[in-house]
Design an enzyme around this catalytic site. Structure first.
Site, PDB file in Angstrom:
ATOM      1  N   LYS A 202       0.866  -1.174   0.000  1.00 35.67           N
ATOM      2  CA  LYS A 202       0.000   0.000   0.000  1.00 35.67           C
ATOM      3  C   LYS A 202       0.897   1.217   0.000  1.00 35.67           C
ATOM      4  O   LYS A 202       1.574   1.519   0.994  1.00 35.67           O
ATOM      5  CB  LYS A 202      -0.903   0.009   1.220  1.00 35.67           C
ATOM      6  CG  LYS A 202      -1.722   1.288   1.313  1.00 35.67           C
ATOM      7  CD  LYS A 202      -2.791   1.211   2.357  1.00 35.67           C
ATOM      8  CE  LYS A 202      -3.515   2.536   2.474  1.00 35.67           C
ATOM      9  NZ  LYS A 202      -4.635   2.464   3.407  1.00 35.67           N
ATOM     10  N   ARG A 212     -10.800   9.696   1.201  1.00 31.23           N
ATOM     11  CA  ARG A 212     -10.759  10.323   2.536  1.00 31.23           C
ATOM     12  C   ARG A 212     -11.935  11.268   2.713  1.00 31.23           C
ATOM     13  O   ARG A 212     -12.437  11.441   3.819  1.00 31.23           O
ATOM     14  CB  ARG A 212      -9.403  11.007   2.745  1.00 31.23           C
ATOM     15  CG  ARG A 212      -8.302   9.952   2.858  1.00 31.23           C
ATOM     16  CD  ARG A 212      -6.905  10.522   2.983  1.00 31.23           C
ATOM     17  NE  ARG A 212      -5.915   9.447   2.891  1.00 31.23           N
ATOM     18  CZ  ARG A 212      -4.630   9.629   2.613  1.00 31.23           C
ATOM     19  NH1 ARG A 212      -4.164  10.854   2.403  1.00 31.23           N
ATOM     20  NH2 ARG A 212      -3.810   8.604   2.549  1.00 31.23           N
ATOM     21  N   LYS A 225       1.161  10.245   6.420  1.00 29.39           N
ATOM     22  CA  LYS A 225       0.981   8.793   6.386  1.00 29.39           C
ATOM     23  C   LYS A 225       2.237   8.108   5.822  1.00 29.39           C
ATOM     24  O   LYS A 225       2.333   6.896   5.811  1.00 29.39           O
ATOM     25  CB  LYS A 225      -0.268   8.426   5.591  1.00 29.39           C
ATOM     26  CG  LYS A 225      -1.585   8.802   6.294  1.00 29.39           C
ATOM     27  CD  LYS A 225      -2.778   7.980   5.801  1.00 29.39           C
ATOM     28  CE  LYS A 225      -4.037   8.311   6.618  1.00 29.39           C
ATOM     29  NZ  LYS A 225      -5.157   7.383   6.373  1.00 29.39           N
ATOM     30  N   LYS A 256      -1.961  -1.491  -4.077  1.00 31.04           N
ATOM     31  CA  LYS A 256      -2.749  -0.288  -4.342  1.00 31.04           C
ATOM     32  C   LYS A 256      -1.925   0.965  -4.212  1.00 31.04           C
ATOM     33  O   LYS A 256      -0.996   0.959  -3.415  1.00 31.04           O
ATOM     34  CB  LYS A 256      -3.972  -0.246  -3.425  1.00 31.04           C
ATOM     35  CG  LYS A 256      -3.660   0.214  -2.006  1.00 31.04           C
ATOM     36  CD  LYS A 256      -4.854   0.145  -1.138  1.00 31.04           C
ATOM     37  CE  LYS A 256      -5.452   1.498  -0.919  1.00 31.04           C
ATOM     38  NZ  LYS A 256      -6.306   1.538   0.261  1.00 31.04           N
ATOM     39  N   SER A 282      -9.819   5.302  -5.269  1.00 25.02           N
ATOM     40  CA  SER A 282     -10.735   6.412  -5.514  1.00 25.02           C
ATOM     41  C   SER A 282     -10.204   7.420  -6.530  1.00 25.02           C
ATOM     42  O   SER A 282     -10.926   7.839  -7.430  1.00 25.02           O
ATOM     43  CB  SER A 282     -11.050   7.111  -4.193  1.00 25.02           C
ATOM     44  OG  SER A 282      -9.861   7.547  -3.557  1.00 25.02           O
ATOM     45  N   TYR A 320     -14.396   0.681  -8.124  1.00 23.09           N
ATOM     46  CA  TYR A 320     -15.683   1.371  -8.001  1.00 23.09           C
ATOM     47  C   TYR A 320     -16.521   1.171  -9.266  1.00 23.09           C
ATOM     48  O   TYR A 320     -17.681   1.560  -9.301  1.00 23.09           O
ATOM     49  CB  TYR A 320     -15.442   2.856  -7.701  1.00 23.09           C
ATOM     50  CG  TYR A 320     -14.697   3.036  -6.377  1.00 23.09           C
ATOM     51  CD1 TYR A 320     -15.383   2.987  -5.174  1.00 23.09           C
ATOM     52  CD2 TYR A 320     -13.303   3.160  -6.341  1.00 23.09           C
ATOM     53  CE1 TYR A 320     -14.714   3.088  -3.964  1.00 23.09           C
ATOM     54  CE2 TYR A 320     -12.617   3.264  -5.142  1.00 23.09           C
ATOM     55  CZ  TYR A 320     -13.332   3.226  -3.958  1.00 23.09           C
ATOM     56  OH  TYR A 320     -12.661   3.312  -2.767  1.00 23.09           O
TER      57      TYR A 320
HETATM   58  C1  PBG Z   1      -7.440   3.490   4.972  1.00 24.82           C
HETATM   59  C2  PBG Z   1      -7.750   3.173   3.565  1.00 24.82           C
HETATM   60  C3  PBG Z   1      -7.550   4.063   2.514  1.00 24.82           C
HETATM   61  C4  PBG Z   1      -8.021   3.428   1.362  1.00 24.82           C
HETATM   62  C5  PBG Z   1      -8.477   2.159   1.719  1.00 24.82           C
HETATM   63  N1  PBG Z   1      -8.287   2.000   3.096  1.00 24.82           N
HETATM   64  C6  PBG Z   1      -7.055   5.472   2.516  1.00 24.82           C
HETATM   65  C7  PBG Z   1      -5.905   5.901   3.305  1.00 24.82           C
HETATM   66  O1  PBG Z   1      -4.967   5.144   3.559  1.00 24.82           O
HETATM   67  O2  PBG Z   1      -5.905   7.078   3.685  1.00 24.82           O
HETATM   68  C8  PBG Z   1      -8.017   4.062   0.015  1.00 24.82           C
HETATM   69  C9  PBG Z   1      -8.957   3.541  -0.983  1.00 24.82           C
HETATM   70  C10 PBG Z   1      -9.271   4.473  -2.092  1.00 24.82           C
HETATM   71  O3  PBG Z   1      -8.657   5.545  -2.254  1.00 24.82           O
HETATM   72  O4  PBG Z   1     -10.187   4.125  -2.858  1.00 24.82           O
HETATM   73  N2  PBG Z   1      -7.367   2.496   5.871  1.00 24.82           N
END
Ligand code: PBG
Length: 330
Positions: A202, A212, A225, A256, A282, A320
């Site tokens: 990730k 978010r 983060k 991802k 997203s 999505y």
């Molecule tokens: C957080 C989480 C995130 C996503 C999935 N789980 C965002 C983040 O780490 O701030 C992102 C998924 C997306 O952007 O569609 N636990």
């Protein structure tokens, strides 16, 4: 690979591109809706579904709206969903304590859903960000997201989510050691068949912005983060994390965002025998959808964006667009 001396005109690549029937016969990958997973957002306070401005076409569902949507998805052939809660701010605090309440909103929602749709496969995110007032995936102590204190919360949260009926737990928090810690607790609690889908690669990505907004986890504090999510300049680190997660008991690994990291999807699927999933996040969705809405490209770009992930080696994709694709290929 053996090198053949293939030459024109004995070889003409265009023979196999002649029409779509032939192209379909020889293609490596075909889209199959049993390989698509729909992420869904659900709110604990809204009684109506709300359109997400930064993700045109996507919604923040009310609990009733979520149930209706799942019913629709199942009838379209989408059998797996990943559910993300958006909680009212009164439920958030510095440690994310609501995450370990066994009767919290998400646990109750999952119980209801599994009761109604036992055949549905539910993926639950394991991370503290919907629950912390800081928006971080872990507990902030002395201006730093504390790994080991967060682990204790994630372990308890995982047991609750498994007990509520989640088929798959997806730790997306990126704390070190969480897969091993969660796996041993699950075994001890008798949840021997709960699948762990580790967000192993990730990346700390700009593409999560719209998510978010959807879950209301925009950070108010300055800590990045980047102190726990992976640096997108690295690829060897992805291999190391994959190895560790597999050793700790992960059943599936996730990469991802998806499209910027096809190289990682490919190398993990070449190097390891457990399935690799990709998450078209997203920001990828918004980028594509806004382009379509502005008529910059037509919606075949959606197929392309997904097919190339399967070609790279993904076994399934969180997107999505799952519902949209299921309708298209009905
Ligand atoms: C957080 C989480 C995130 C996503 C999935 N789980 C965002 C983040 O780490 O701030 C992102 C998924 C997306 O952007 O569609 N636990």
């Amino acid at each position: 690979m053996k090198r053949l001396s293939r030459k024109f005109p004995s070889t003409r690549s265009r023979r196999l591109r002649k029409n779509h029937v032939i192209r379909d016969l020889v293609s490596d990958v075909t889209i199959n809706k049993s390989k698509l997973i729909q992420p869904l957002f659900v709110s604990d306070e809204n009684s109506k579904n709300i359109d997400l401005v930064s993700m045109p076409g996507q919604k923040l569902f009310s609990r009733q709206g979520l149930i209706k949507e799942i019913d629709m998805l199942l009838s379209l052939g989408i059998k797996t969903v990943a559910i993300f809660p958006n909680l009212s701010s009164v439920k958030k605090d510095i440690t994310g304590s609501e995450a370990i309440n066994p009767d919290n909103f998400i646990c109750e929602t999952i119980k209801t859903i599994k009761d109604k749709f036992p055949e549905l496969i539910v993926i639950s995110d394991v991370a503290l960000d919907p629950y912390t007032s800081t928006g971080h995936d872990g507990i902030v102590i002395n201006n730093y997201v504390d790994n080991d204190e967060t682990l204790k919360m994630l372990q308890k949260m995982s047991i609750n989510l498994a007990a509520s009926g989640s088929d798959i737990l997806a730790p997306s928090d990126m704390m070190d050691g969480r897969i091993g810690a969660i796996r041993s607790d699950l075994e001890a609690a008798g949840h021997k068949d709960t699948i762990l889908l580790s967000y192993s690669s990730k990346f700390s990505s700009n593409f999560y912005g719209p998510f978010r907004e959807a879950v209301g986890s925009k950070r108010k504090q300055g800590i990045s983060k980047k102190t726990y999510q992976m640096d997108y300049r690295n690829s060897k680190e992805a291999l190391m994390k994959a190895e560790m997660d597999i050793n700790e008991g992960a059943d599936i690994l996730m990469v991802k965002p998806a499209m910027p990291n096809s190289d990682i999807i490919h190398s993990l699927s070449e190097n390891y025998s457990i399935p690799i999933f990709a998450y078209q996040v997203s920001g990828e969705y918004s980028m594509i959808q806004l382009g379509i809405d502005k008529k910059i490209f037509d919606n075949n770009v959606i197929d392309e964006s997904l097919i190339t992930l399967f070609r790279a080696g993904a076994k399934s994709v969180l997107t999505y667009y799952a519902k949209w694709m299921a309708k298209k290929y009905d």
